[in-house]
Scaffold this active site. Sequence first.
Site, PDB file in Angstrom:
ATOM      1  CB  THR A  70      -0.925   0.046   1.238  1.00  0.00           C
ATOM      2  OG1 THR A  70      -1.751   1.212   1.153  1.00  0.00           O
ATOM      3  CG2 THR A  70      -0.159   0.096   2.545  1.00  0.00           C
ATOM      4  CG  ASN A 119      -3.871   5.062   2.811  1.00  0.00           C
ATOM      5  OD1 ASN A 119      -3.517   5.418   3.921  1.00  0.00           O
ATOM      6  ND2 ASN A 119      -5.063   5.320   2.309  1.00  0.00           N
ATOM      7  CD  GLN A 120       3.057   5.715   6.919  1.00  0.00           C
ATOM      8  OE1 GLN A 120       3.555   5.351   5.847  1.00  0.00           O
ATOM      9  NE2 GLN A 120       3.494   5.254   8.088  1.00  0.00           N
ATOM     10  CE  LYS A 178      -6.236   1.305   1.696  1.00  0.00           C
ATOM     11  NZ  LYS A 178      -6.110   0.625   0.378  1.00  0.00           N
ATOM     12  CG  ASP A 184      -9.009  -1.491  -4.201  1.00  0.00           C
ATOM     13  OD1 ASP A 184      -8.207  -0.541  -4.103  1.00  0.00           O
ATOM     14  OD2 ASP A 184     -10.007  -1.444  -4.950  1.00  0.00           O
ATOM     15  CG  ASP A 206     -12.339   6.699   8.957  1.00  0.00           C
ATOM     16  OD1 ASP A 206     -13.025   5.820   8.392  1.00  0.00           O
ATOM     17  OD2 ASP A 206     -11.193   6.489   9.392  1.00  0.00           O
ATOM     18  CE  LYS A 244     -11.412   2.954  10.104  1.00  0.00           C
ATOM     19  NZ  LYS A 244     -10.526   3.682   9.198  1.00  0.00           N
TER      20      LYS A 244
HETATM   21  P1  ITT Z   1      -3.440   1.976  -1.780  1.00  0.00           P
HETATM   22  O1  ITT Z   1      -4.155   1.660  -3.061  1.00  0.00           O
HETATM   23  O2  ITT Z   1      -2.024   2.391  -1.977  1.00  0.00           O
HETATM   24  O3  ITT Z   1      -3.568   0.878  -0.761  1.00  0.00           O
HETATM   25  P2  ITT Z   1      -5.449   4.080  -1.548  1.00  0.00           P
HETATM   26  O4  ITT Z   1      -5.608   5.221  -0.588  1.00  0.00           O
HETATM   27  O5  ITT Z   1      -5.414   4.379  -3.016  1.00  0.00           O
HETATM   28  O6  ITT Z   1      -4.150   3.250  -1.093  1.00  0.00           O
HETATM   29  P3  ITT Z   1      -7.921   2.552  -1.834  1.00  0.00           P
HETATM   30  O7  ITT Z   1      -7.915   2.685  -3.304  1.00  0.00           O
HETATM   31  O8  ITT Z   1      -8.214   1.216  -1.247  1.00  0.00           O
HETATM   32  O9  ITT Z   1      -6.529   3.007  -1.198  1.00  0.00           O
HETATM   33  O10 ITT Z   1      -8.864   3.600  -1.091  1.00  0.00           O
HETATM   34  C1  ITT Z   1     -10.086   3.997  -1.577  1.00  0.00           C
HETATM   35  C2  ITT Z   1     -10.528   5.266  -0.918  1.00  0.00           C
HETATM   36  O11 ITT Z   1     -11.261   4.940   0.256  1.00  0.00           O
HETATM   37  C3  ITT Z   1      -9.452   6.278  -0.505  1.00  0.00           C
HETATM   38  O12 ITT Z   1      -9.960   7.571  -0.795  1.00  0.00           O
HETATM   39  C4  ITT Z   1      -9.326   6.103   0.975  1.00  0.00           C
HETATM   40  O13 ITT Z   1      -9.013   7.324   1.627  1.00  0.00           O
HETATM   41  C5  ITT Z   1     -10.711   5.624   1.356  1.00  0.00           C
HETATM   42  N1  ITT Z   1     -10.620   4.672   2.462  1.00  0.00           N
HETATM   43  C6  ITT Z   1      -9.990   3.463   2.450  1.00  0.00           C
HETATM   44  N2  ITT Z   1     -10.083   2.883   3.653  1.00  0.00           N
HETATM   45  C7  ITT Z   1     -10.795   3.732   4.445  1.00  0.00           C
HETATM   46  C8  ITT Z   1     -11.194   3.722   5.787  1.00  0.00           C
HETATM   47  O14 ITT Z   1     -10.884   2.711   6.600  1.00  0.00           O
HETATM   48  N3  ITT Z   1     -11.902   4.755   6.263  1.00  0.00           N
HETATM   49  C9  ITT Z   1     -12.230   5.785   5.463  1.00  0.00           C
HETATM   50  N4  ITT Z   1     -11.864   5.910   4.185  1.00  0.00           N
HETATM   51  C10 ITT Z   1     -11.148   4.884   3.677  1.00  0.00           C
END
Ligand code: ITT
Length: 194
Positions: A10, A12-13, A15, A71, A154, A174
């Site tokens: 990922t 996304n820090q 996550k 995802d 969130d 959460k």
């Molecule tokens: P990676 O693909 O690198 O893992 P990303 O941020 O692109 O990171 P996603 O495509 O899975 O990840 O994320 C989809 C969107 O949903 C993104 O805008 C996130 O901020 C949001 N999101 C993912 N998990 C979430 C959570 O637990 N709570 C709130 N928003 C979330």
Amino acid sequence: MQDKTIVFATNNQHKLEEIRRIVGGKFRILSLKEIGCEEDIPETADTLEGNALMKARYVKEHYGYDCFADDTGLMVDALDGAPGVYSARYAGPGHDSAANMALLLKNLEGITARSARFVTVIALILNGRELTFEGKVEGEILNEAHGSAGFGYDPVFKPVESTVSFAEMTPDTKNAISHRGRATAKLMDYLLEA
Ligand code: ITT
């Protein structure tokens, strides 16, 4: 699993921090940065499962590591499941979470039926096998943002199990009920047996 180290694919820090907290001391989770992968991994599939697999396969093919990828999508019933698999770029490429949430609230203006769910699919590549694990949480989209914890959508999502948004909870609260917490619990059950 013999070697208790695995890569989480990922960028996304948030996550990464969530998953590390959920996994605790049971496994050592390596980030993409720690294996030298700094580029954006393509995610062009039209399903969560497809994108999770794309990310995990990319890391396996380019870096050689067994790994898992997540995802996640937010599905809103009144919007026919949008933003769904396009949750990250709902307000367009290059837009941040604030813009995504603002557009979501705008598109739901005047709508009282606000049921929604977060869905996470985790794809695992381990010892030549590919597996997926899904986690889901039902809830509703609030009329405005509440709280500053967490990330992404969130502040506007309230799970049915709670009276407050995900962004008003501690990380542990959460994780105990979230889409990612539930998918990760299934992943861990598998890894502990593997
Ligand atoms: P990676 O693909 O690198 O893992 P990303 O941020 O692109 O990171 P996603 O495509 O899975 O990840 O994320 C989809 C969107 O949903 C993104 O805008 C996130 O901020 C949001 N999101 C993912 N998990 C979430 C959570 O637990 N709570 C709130 N928003 C979330």
